[in-house]
Design a protein around this motif. Structure first.
Motif, PDB file in Angstrom:
ATOM      1  N   VAL A   3      36.754  41.805  41.149  1.00  0.00           N
ATOM      2  CA  VAL A   3      36.440  40.793  42.157  1.00  0.00           C
ATOM      3  C   VAL A   3      35.307  41.292  43.043  1.00  0.00           C
ATOM      4  N   ASP A   4      35.387  42.540  43.485  1.00  0.00           N
ATOM      5  CA  ASP A   4      34.328  43.104  44.331  1.00  0.00           C
ATOM      6  C   ASP A   4      32.980  43.080  43.628  1.00  0.00           C
ATOM      7  N   ARG A   5      32.966  43.466  42.356  1.00  0.00           N
ATOM      8  CA  ARG A   5      31.712  43.467  41.598  1.00  0.00           C
ATOM      9  C   ARG A   5      31.193  42.048  41.367  1.00  0.00           C
ATOM     10  N   SER A   6      32.086  41.087  41.230  1.00  0.00           N
ATOM     11  CA  SER A   6      31.693  39.712  40.919  1.00  0.00           C
ATOM     12  C   SER A   6      31.138  38.963  42.114  1.00  0.00           C
ATOM     13  N   ARG A   7      31.497  39.389  43.287  1.00  0.00           N
ATOM     14  CA  ARG A   7      31.070  38.651  44.487  1.00  0.00           C
ATOM     15  C   ARG A   7      29.557  38.484  44.560  1.00  0.00           C
ATOM     16  N   GLU A   8      28.799  39.474  44.126  1.00  0.00           N
ATOM     17  CA  GLU A   8      27.342  39.373  44.212  1.00  0.00           C
ATOM     18  C   GLU A   8      26.772  38.373  43.217  1.00  0.00           C
ATOM     19  N   ASP A   9      27.516  38.071  42.149  1.00  0.00           N
ATOM     20  CA  ASP A   9      27.026  37.141  41.131  1.00  0.00           C
ATOM     21  C   ASP A   9      27.381  35.689  41.421  1.00  0.00           C
ATOM     22  N   PHE A  10      28.396  35.444  42.247  1.00  0.00           N
ATOM     23  CA  PHE A  10      28.842  34.084  42.512  1.00  0.00           C
ATOM     24  C   PHE A  10      28.413  33.664  43.905  1.00  0.00           C
ATOM     25  N   VAL A  11      27.596  32.626  43.981  1.00  0.00           N
ATOM     26  CA  VAL A  11      27.149  32.130  45.276  1.00  0.00           C
ATOM     27  C   VAL A  11      27.833  30.814  45.635  1.00  0.00           C
ATOM     28  N   ASP A  12      28.508  30.205  44.685  1.00  0.00           N
ATOM     29  CA  ASP A  12      29.208  28.949  44.920  1.00  0.00           C
ATOM     30  C   ASP A  12      30.376  29.186  45.880  1.00  0.00           C
ATOM     31  N   PRO A  13      30.456  28.423  46.968  1.00  0.00           N
ATOM     32  CA  PRO A  13      31.533  28.633  47.946  1.00  0.00           C
ATOM     33  C   PRO A  13      32.925  28.456  47.352  1.00  0.00           C
ATOM     34  N   ARG A  14      33.089  27.533  46.431  1.00  0.00           N
ATOM     35  CA  ARG A  14      34.406  27.304  45.810  1.00  0.00           C
ATOM     36  C   ARG A  14      34.802  28.512  44.962  1.00  0.00           C
ATOM     37  N   LEU A  15      33.862  29.060  44.218  1.00  0.00           N
ATOM     38  CA  LEU A  15      34.152  30.259  43.427  1.00  0.00           C
ATOM     39  C   LEU A  15      34.475  31.434  44.338  1.00  0.00           C
ATOM     40  N   SER A  16      33.802  31.490  45.460  1.00  0.00           N
ATOM     41  CA  SER A  16      34.074  32.550  46.432  1.00  0.00           C
ATOM     42  C   SER A  16      35.510  32.439  46.957  1.00  0.00           C
ATOM     43  N   GLU A  17      35.964  31.220  47.215  1.00  0.00           N
ATOM     44  CA  GLU A  17      37.341  30.999  47.656  1.00  0.00           C
ATOM     45  C   GLU A  17      38.341  31.443  46.587  1.00  0.00           C
ATOM     46  N   ILE A  18      38.023  31.143  45.334  1.00  0.00           N
ATOM     47  CA  ILE A  18      38.906  31.538  44.239  1.00  0.00           C
ATOM     48  C   ILE A  18      38.984  33.059  44.141  1.00  0.00           C
ATOM     49  N   LEU A  19      37.835  33.717  44.279  1.00  0.00           N
ATOM     50  CA  LEU A  19      37.820  35.179  44.260  1.00  0.00           C
ATOM     51  C   LEU A  19      38.647  35.740  45.414  1.00  0.00           C
ATOM     52  N   ASP A  20      38.549  35.103  46.584  1.00  0.00           N
ATOM     53  CA  ASP A  20      39.359  35.532  47.731  1.00  0.00           C
ATOM     54  C   ASP A  20      40.849  35.414  47.411  1.00  0.00           C
ATOM     55  N   ASP A  21      41.234  34.300  46.791  1.00  0.00           N
ATOM     56  CA  ASP A  21      42.639  34.089  46.437  1.00  0.00           C
ATOM     57  C   ASP A  21      43.132  35.122  45.421  1.00  0.00           C
ATOM     58  N   ILE A  22      42.293  35.413  44.432  1.00  0.00           N
ATOM     59  CA  ILE A  22      42.657  36.402  43.413  1.00  0.00           C
ATOM     60  C   ILE A  22      42.830  37.773  44.058  1.00  0.00           C
ATOM     61  N   GLU A  23      41.876  38.131  44.896  1.00  0.00           N
ATOM     62  CA  GLU A  23      41.945  39.445  45.546  1.00  0.00           C
ATOM     63  C   GLU A  23      43.177  39.547  46.448  1.00  0.00           C
ATOM     64  N   LEU A  24      43.453  38.508  47.205  1.00  0.00           N
ATOM     65  CA  LEU A  24      44.629  38.516  48.084  1.00  0.00           C
ATOM     66  C   LEU A  24      45.911  38.684  47.277  1.00  0.00           C
ATOM     67  N   ARG A  25      46.026  37.946  46.180  1.00  0.00           N
ATOM     68  CA  ARG A  25      47.247  38.040  45.356  1.00  0.00           C
ATOM     69  C   ARG A  25      47.393  39.440  44.777  1.00  0.00           C
ATOM     70  N   ALA A  26      46.301  40.010  44.308  1.00  0.00           N
ATOM     71  CA  ALA A  26      46.366  41.366  43.748  1.00  0.00           C
ATOM     72  C   ALA A  26      46.779  42.371  44.820  1.00  0.00           C
ATOM     73  N   ARG A  27      46.236  42.236  46.018  1.00  0.00           N
ATOM     74  CA  ARG A  27      46.585  43.170  47.099  1.00  0.00           C
ATOM     75  C   ARG A  27      48.043  42.997  47.543  1.00  0.00           C
ATOM     76  N   ILE A  28      48.536  41.767  47.537  1.00  0.00           N
ATOM     77  CA  ILE A  28      49.950  41.529  47.857  1.00  0.00           C
ATOM     78  C   ILE A  28      50.837  42.227  46.835  1.00  0.00           C
ATOM     79  N   GLU A  29      50.518  42.082  45.561  1.00  0.00           N
ATOM     80  CA  GLU A  29      51.321  42.712  44.509  1.00  0.00           C
ATOM     81  C   GLU A  29      51.251  44.241  44.617  1.00  0.00           C
ATOM     82  N   LEU A  30      50.072  44.770  44.951  1.00  0.00           N
ATOM     83  CA  LEU A  30      49.950  46.218  45.148  1.00  0.00           C
ATOM     84  C   LEU A  30      50.815  46.676  46.322  1.00  0.00           C
TER      85      LEU A  30
END
Length: 82
Positions: A48-75
């Motif tokens: 997710v961290d590496r992908s952030r620089e490639d995605f400029v679409d705000p909706r994709l950015s929100e999805i990446l935020d959701d993925i990262e949050l879920r992964a951190r919760i599980e960790l």
């Protein structure tokens, strides 16, 4: 040259997205079976961290935020159970 660069970036973004989906499927399986390897979650957050620089679409950015949050919760859950 610019069209080639755009095509290469698009291809790389697609490959990253496909890899992320595979990681998410593995995590989903882990949730269903009660065991998620921490390494999968850590790798997903790195992706997710590496992908952030490639995605400029705000909706994709929100999805990446959701993925990262879920992964951190599980960790965090795994950290609490150890």
């Amino acid at each position: 040259q610019v069209a080639g660069d755009a095509g290469g970036k698009s291809r790389r973004a697609q490959e990253q997205a496909e890899e992320m989906l595979l990681r998410l499927e593995a995590i989903q399986d882990g949730l269903l079976f009660g065991s998620i390897p921490q390494s999968h979650l850590h790798e997903l957050t790195r992706m997710v961290d590496r992908s952030r620089e490639d995605f400029v679409d705000p909706r994709l950015s929100e999805i990446l935020d959701d993925i990262e949050l879920r992964a951190r919760i599980e960790l965090a859950k795994l950290g609490m159970s150890n």
